[in-house]
Design a protein around this motif. Structure first.
Motif, PDB file in Angstrom:
ATOM      1  N   ALA A 201       0.618  -1.329  -0.376  1.00 23.73           N
ATOM      2  CA  ALA A 201       0.302  -0.100   0.014  1.00 23.73           C
ATOM      3  C   ALA A 201       0.447   1.015   0.262  1.00 23.73           C
ATOM      4  CB  ALA A 201      -1.100  -0.530   1.119  1.00 23.73           C
ATOM      5  N   ARG A 202       2.345   1.050   0.259  1.00 20.87           N
ATOM      6  CA  ARG A 202       2.761   2.375   0.575  1.00 20.87           C
ATOM      7  C   ARG A 202       4.109   2.220  -0.602  1.00 20.87           C
ATOM      8  NH1 ARG A 202       0.847   1.407   5.096  1.00 20.87           N
ATOM      9  NH2 ARG A 202      -0.039   2.918   6.390  1.00 20.87           N
ATOM     10  N   CYS A 203       3.719   1.267  -1.445  1.00 21.72           N
ATOM     11  CA  CYS A 203       4.829   1.532  -3.191  1.00 21.72           C
ATOM     12  C   CYS A 203       6.145   1.441  -1.975  1.00 21.72           C
ATOM     13  CB  CYS A 203       4.708   3.017  -3.557  1.00 21.72           C
ATOM     14  SG  CYS A 203       3.574   3.397  -4.008  1.00 21.72           S
ATOM     15  N   PHE A 204       6.467  -0.376  -1.959  1.00 22.27           N
ATOM     16  CA  PHE A 204       7.098  -0.383  -1.569  1.00 22.27           C
ATOM     17  C   PHE A 204       8.562  -0.338  -2.795  1.00 22.27           C
ATOM     18  CE2 PHE A 204       9.797  -4.457   0.614  1.00 22.27           C
ATOM     19  CZ  PHE A 204      11.092  -3.370   0.104  1.00 22.27           C
ATOM     20  N   ALA A 205       9.607   0.104  -2.858  1.00 25.19           N
ATOM     21  CA  ALA A 205       9.847   0.165  -4.252  1.00 25.19           C
ATOM     22  C   ALA A 205      11.096  -0.351  -4.378  1.00 25.19           C
ATOM     23  CB  ALA A 205      10.135   1.634  -4.777  1.00 25.19           C
ATOM     24  N   TRP A 206      12.453  -0.630  -4.994  1.00 25.69           N
ATOM     25  CA  TRP A 206      13.775  -0.780  -4.717  1.00 25.69           C
ATOM     26  C   TRP A 206      14.503   0.220  -4.894  1.00 25.69           C
ATOM     27  CZ3 TRP A 206      14.582  -5.589  -4.065  1.00 25.69           C
ATOM     28  CH2 TRP A 206      14.434  -6.323  -5.119  1.00 25.69           C
ATOM     29  N   ASN A 207      13.948   1.228  -4.633  1.00 30.61           N
ATOM     30  CA  ASN A 207      14.626   2.671  -5.347  1.00 30.61           C
ATOM     31  C   ASN A 207      14.148   4.196  -4.285  1.00 30.61           C
ATOM     32  OD1 ASN A 207      12.764   2.769  -7.071  1.00 30.61           O
ATOM     33  ND2 ASN A 207      14.078   4.280  -8.577  1.00 30.61           N
ATOM     34  N   PRO A 208      14.080   3.088  -3.194  1.00 29.47           N
ATOM     35  CA  PRO A 208      14.047   4.836  -2.246  1.00 29.47           C
ATOM     36  C   PRO A 208      14.638   5.281  -2.079  1.00 29.47           C
ATOM     37  CG  PRO A 208      13.905   2.814  -0.768  1.00 29.47           C
ATOM     38  CD  PRO A 208      14.995   2.855  -2.488  1.00 29.47           C
ATOM     39  N   THR A 209      14.417   6.338  -1.511  1.00 32.97           N
ATOM     40  CA  THR A 209      15.619   8.620  -1.152  1.00 32.97           C
ATOM     41  C   THR A 209      16.136   7.953  -0.252  1.00 32.97           C
ATOM     42  OG1 THR A 209      13.755   9.644  -1.652  1.00 32.97           O
ATOM     43  CG2 THR A 209      15.771  10.366  -1.255  1.00 32.97           C
ATOM     44  N   PRO A 210      17.478   7.624  -0.315  1.00 35.00           N
ATOM     45  CA  PRO A 210      17.831   7.057   1.199  1.00 35.00           C
ATOM     46  C   PRO A 210      18.620   8.223   2.213  1.00 35.00           C
ATOM     47  CG  PRO A 210      19.506   7.369  -1.001  1.00 35.00           C
ATOM     48  CD  PRO A 210      18.029   8.025  -1.606  1.00 35.00           C
ATOM     49  N   PRO A 211      18.279   8.821   3.174  1.00 32.41           N
ATOM     50  CA  PRO A 211      19.098   9.391   3.997  1.00 32.41           C
ATOM     51  C   PRO A 211      20.582   9.754   3.701  1.00 32.41           C
ATOM     52  CG  PRO A 211      19.281   7.305   5.419  1.00 32.41           C
ATOM     53  CD  PRO A 211      18.559   6.802   4.395  1.00 32.41           C
ATOM     54  N   PRO A 212      20.555  11.351   3.934  1.00 32.68           N
ATOM     55  CA  PRO A 212      22.259  11.455   3.374  1.00 32.68           C
ATOM     56  C   PRO A 212      23.289  10.952   4.428  1.00 32.68           C
ATOM     57  CG  PRO A 212      20.828  13.797   3.843  1.00 32.68           C
ATOM     58  CD  PRO A 212      20.134  12.381   4.354  1.00 32.68           C
TER      59      PRO A 212
END
Lengths: 235, 193
Positions: A201-212
């Motif tokens: 439901a939360r669009c679990f993706a291979w390329n989320p935004t990483p913390p810096p």
């Protein structure tokens, strides 16, 4: 008190998690490569200072590992005793005692890392360490383990109370284990299926935004120390 | 500072399900480490960690069972208090009984392999009892071999002595866990699983 991150303003708190992991690994490498009285004597000040750099005392750090202590003491004792003349083998005991002492030093440094590193930093380091899809999924999954550990602990504790309240403690051990574990497993399976719906439901993706994660001067310095330690292991 | 401009690449439904299960089973193995029972035949109390290894192999199969326990190690290494006695960090993995921890992913994979073979996963309830027991015995052997080897290397003692100190006291309890795990797969309230 369980071993966990403690907010603070120690030197180690300000370092990048990757630099700290490198330091920790290099320290363990040296300790294992130079398990001699001289090598360990040189490493001892480093290990004692490490918890201070993480705003904690070495004694507090040692207390985290009390469960391991009987095993550390048992090592030299068992190595010393032999079932025939000469009965006591001092050389083997000394080697095992050095090995036990080495473990204490490694544990101190490991405790300093855990004290000074928030888990989300470690997670980001895991993502950086394992590139691509594996890293992305491993980072999320490690975070999920952190999230579900207390939940499943309380499931199991509740189940155990329920079993004991119904005189489960009078049953044979096999039955007690089964009753508690079945409850925990049923809840875990249920939670896993709800979790997978929630992830989708939360669009679990291979390329989320990483913390810096950013390497600064002091991180390079720490990496340099780690490299020097690693080099010392090869001598 | 770099900017990523890729489009969102969703994880497939089946993989999401498996990742979720692997993560929850890793947490379950961690939670089991906190549950201990007095042991009738040995002074060392029984903790259920190894039961978590067995169940991961039986319920997730060889690939995802092994990955699940690898995840357990990774989470412990970066600071989740999932190891015996609530310890965590690389220290536990390099400590005297780190060998046990390293053996868990291999043991879970082996349990899954013996219980399910290389084809698709059967329901744990449909796997025959002898096969389940064989799978868990194989897993037990791997766990204790790893534990003994780890203790021998870290403490610098011989294998035989390492086995005496680090393993003998715990072996009898494994029989209870294997029996309990067989009972678990045959329990009605687990519904579809």
């Amino acid at each position: 008190m369980t071993l966990a991150y403690r907010p603070g303003s120690g030197v180690l708190h300000a370092l990048d998690p990757r630099a700290k992991l490198a330091l920790q690994a290099a320290f363990a490498l040296v300790a294992f490569a130079h398990t001699t009285p001289l090598g360990l004597a040189l490493l001892t000040p480093l290990a004692v200072v490490a918890p201070y750099l993480a705003d904690a005392s070495p004694l507090a750090a040692l207390r985290e590992f009390w469960v391991a202590l009987p095993f550390l003491v048992a090592g030299p004792v068992v190595a010393a005793v032999s079932l025939g003349p000469p009965w006591i083998r001092l050389e083997a005991a000394a080697a095992a005692a050095l090995a036990s002492y080495r473990v204490v030093l490694v544990l101190l440094v490991a405790a300093a890392y855990v004290y000074s590193t928030p888990t989300r930093d470690s997670r980001a380091a895991v993502r950086w360490l394992l590139p691509g899809r594996i890293g992305a999924v491993a980072g999320v999954a490690v975070a999920l383990v952190f999230r579900f550990l207390p939940v499943l602990q309380s499931d199991l504790a509740g189940r155990r109370d329920a079993v004991n309240a119904r005189l489960g403690s009078e049953r044979p051990l096999r039955e007690r284990i089964r009753l508690v574990a079945v409850g925990g497993l049923a809840r875990a399976l249920d939670r896993a299926s709800r979790l997978s719906v929630a992830l989708r439901a939360r669009c679990f993706a291979w390329n989320p935004t990483p913390p810096p994660l950013a390497y600064r001067g002091r991180d390079w310095l720490a990496t340099g120390v780690a490299l020097a330690l690693a080099a010392a292991a090869l001598i | 500072m770099s900017v990523e401009s890729d489009s969102v690449d969703l994880v497939g439904d089946e993989i999401v399900e498996r990742v979720a299960r692997a993560a929850v089973f890793a947490a379950l193995a961690g939670a089991f480490a906190y549950v201990s029972f007095p042991n009738p035949v040995s002074p060392a109390p029984v903790t259920l960690q190894v039961l978590g290894v067995f169940l991961a192999g039986i319920y997730l199969g060889p690939v995802w069972g092994g990955l699940s326990l690898a995840l357990y190690l990774a989470a412990g290494a970066v600071g989740a208090p999932v190891f015996a006695g609530g310890s965590a960090g690389l220290g536990a993995l390099l400590g005297p009984y780190g060998g046990y921890l390293w053996s868990y992913p291999v043991a879970a994979a082996l349990v899954g392999l013996v219980a399910h073979g290389t084809s698709s996963l059967a329901k744990p309830r449909d796997v025959s009892v002898p096969r389940l027991i064989a799978a868990m015995l194989a897993g037990t052997v791997v766990v204790y071999a790893g534990g003994t080897l780890g203790y021998a290397v870290v403490q610098n003692v011989g294998l035989y002595r390492a086995f005496l100190v680090a393993a003998v006291a715990f072996v009898p309890a494994e029989a209870f866990k294997i029996a309990a795990a067989v009972g678990i797969t045959r329990t009605e309230d687990l519904g579809a699983a």
